[in-house]
Design an enzyme around this catalytic site. Structure first.
Site: not given
Ligand code: NDP
Length: 461
Positions: A43, A51, A180, A184, A439
């Site tokens: 974080c 970020k 996410y 972002e 408002h």
């Molecule tokens: P996410 O789980 O949010 O997203 C992962 C993405 O990668 C999805 O779109 C997924 O697709 C795709 N994906 C997974 N496997 C493959 C693959 N083999 N080939 C291609 N695409 C793939 O993960 P992030 O890495 O973005 O973030 C991790 C976690 O960190 C988040 O889930 C969240 O909990 C936390 N986070 C929170 C933030 C916030 O609070 N603002 C900011 C950043 C991170 P599909 O959906 O089709 O599975």
């Protein structure tokens, strides 16, 4: 002489580990906490905090345009990428230092080494080879960006970890993923003027969010200049003299200066010696814990992303606090993982709490009341900027209880933090509406939505 060197040994000084260590130490326990990298965890060092500074930095390009609409002369603006990175990193170092100070003040021993479990009550420190004993061990090592196997040339791609250390501002960025981090960072780069393409394998970005939110944010992100390529994957990456070409399985070839994979994160459990004491892992490699964050092994607990429950900083902090309360203050406490609000710091951002319409329909057997409003923010009424907000409430048709609230709008995360109090408290739509509007604000729309959406609202595969 004490039976153990410490009452608590924490592995990992991120959000969850530091909170647990501090609270335990402040309760009088003898605490050590080991960190192989910088104190503060994902974080503070390579996640939410830097970020968010990048989000702020990237938003100015739009602010300058808005300013012109309000009569300001066109701003002569250029962005100093190395200068900003340096300033941001100084602030990150300051925050990491605060974590160190707070641990010191609480009386915890901070050990700057990688640690692994070597026995039921024993931790081994990798660099010094020193062995330390503790009555209780807490694993709070978080997660790491994950890269898929089997994509030739994947070594030419970076993850979000490296995105904070790009030396020169790229002209073209390609981001893989639709979660996410992908969304972002796509907005950050586009806001900074970088030609940005997001490639996602599914039908629309941000799977798991409400379908109307997904459709709306996808449009808004594209308006901000992000090109979204859906339904395809990367076959191979090729390094060229000008950058990296991604060959997609739909036949497209996209070239960029930087290719960033944001396809999820994995618990950082490898090489921790967890198997030596019988800590159970699930299929994703996450530590399995009970409601009190206790693992299958006696004397070992785990909190935060390494347990893959809800991977958000405030959740890790609450889990760490509940652990300390239970084990060191004689006050059994579980963190309630229900109705945790979440935000995506896209541009515009998303704030969300509770059920999506699709989840709610599954629970109620199909019937839900939906209230939704799409409108142009007053700020952009005459600036020529095409941006629209979305506000949506999901209501139980029988109890009138608000099951979910979803906002896509400037400052949506700030709004949803407060909306979450009401949703968590279980208020009904009637109670919600009895609150007078304020408002002129964007948020007033949330208490003035009177007409139900005639079903079905937008649905998407
Ligand atoms: P996410 O789980 O949010 O997203 C992962 C993405 O990668 C999805 O779109 C997924 O697709 C795709 N994906 C997974 N496997 C493959 C693959 N083999 N080939 C291609 N695409 C793939 O993960 P992030 O890495 O973005 O973030 C991790 C976690 O960190 C988040 O889930 C969240 O909990 C936390 N986070 C929170 C933030 C916030 O609070 N603002 C900011 C950043 C991170 P599909 O959906 O089709 O599975």
């Amino acid at each position: 002489m004490a039976e153990y060197d410490y009452d608590l040994f924490v592995i990992g000084a991120g959000s969850g580990g530091v909170r647990a260590a501090r609270l335990a130490a402040l309760s009088g326990a003898r605490v050590a906490i080991a960190e192989e990298s910088r104190v503060g965890g994902t974080c503070v060092i390579r996640g939410c905090v830097p970020k968010k500074f990048m989000v702020y930095a990237s938003e100015f390009s739009r602010t300058f345009k808005t300013a012109e609409g309000y009569g300001w002369s066109p701003a002569q603006s250029t962005f100093d990428w190395p200068g900003f990175n340096e300033t941001r990193d100084i602030e990150v170092a300051r925050l990491s230092g605060l974590y160190v100070n707070n641990l010191n003040k609480a009386g915890a021993d901070l050990i700057h080494e990688r640690a692994r479990i070597a026995g039921p009550h024993t931790v081994e420190l990798e660099k010094s080879g020193r062995r330390v004993t503790a009555r209780k061990i807490l694993v709070a090592v978080g997660s790491r960006p994950w890269m898929p196997d089997g994509i030739p040339g994947i070594e030419h791609a970076i993850t979000s970890d490296e995105a904070f250390h790009i030396e020169e501002m790229p002209e073209r960025v390609l981001i893989a993923g639709g979660g996410y981090i992908a969304v972002e960072f796509a907005c950050i780069f586009a806001g900074l003027g970088v030609k940005t393409t997001l490639v996602y394998r599914g039908a629309n970005i941000l799977r798991g969010f409400d379908e109307d939110v997904r459709a709306h944010i996808s449009d808004e992100v594209e308006k901000r200049g992000v090109r979204i390529v859906l339904g395809t994957q990367h076959d191979r990456l090729e390094k060229t003299n000008h950058g990296v070409i991604s060959h997609l399985n739909n036949g497209m070839h996209l070239e960029a200066d930087v290719v960033m994979f944001a396809v999820g994160r994995r618990p950082y459990t490898e090489g921790l010696g967890l198997e030596t004491v019988g800590v159970e892992l699930n299929e994703a490699g996450a530590i399995v814990v009970d409601d009190f964050s206790k693992t299958a092994a006696d004397h070992v607990w785990a909190v935060g992303d390494v347990t893959d429950r809800i991977n958000l900083t405030p959740v890790a902090i609450r889990e760490g606090a509940a652990f300390a309360e239970t084990e060191f203050r004689n006050n059994p406490t579980r963190f309630d993982h229900e109705l945790v609000p979440t935000a995506v710091f896209s541009q515009p951002p998303i704030g969300s709490v509770g059920l999506t319409e699709q989840e709610a329909r599954k629970i109620t057997g199909g019937q839900v009341d939906v209230y939704m409003s799409r409108f142009r923010p007053m700020k952009y009424a005459f600036t020529g900027q095409d941006e629209r907000c979305l506000m949506k409430l999901i209501v139980h048709p029988v109890t009138d209880r608000i099951l979910g609230a979803h906002i896509v709008a400037p400052e949506a995360p700030e709004m949803i933090q407060f909306a979450a109090i009401a949703v968590k408290a279980g208020v009904t739509k009637a109670q919600w509406d009895s609150t007078c509007a304020l408002h002129p604000t964007l948020a007033e729309e949330m208490v003035t939505m009177r007409d139900k959406v005639v079903p079905p609202t937008l649905t998407m595969a």
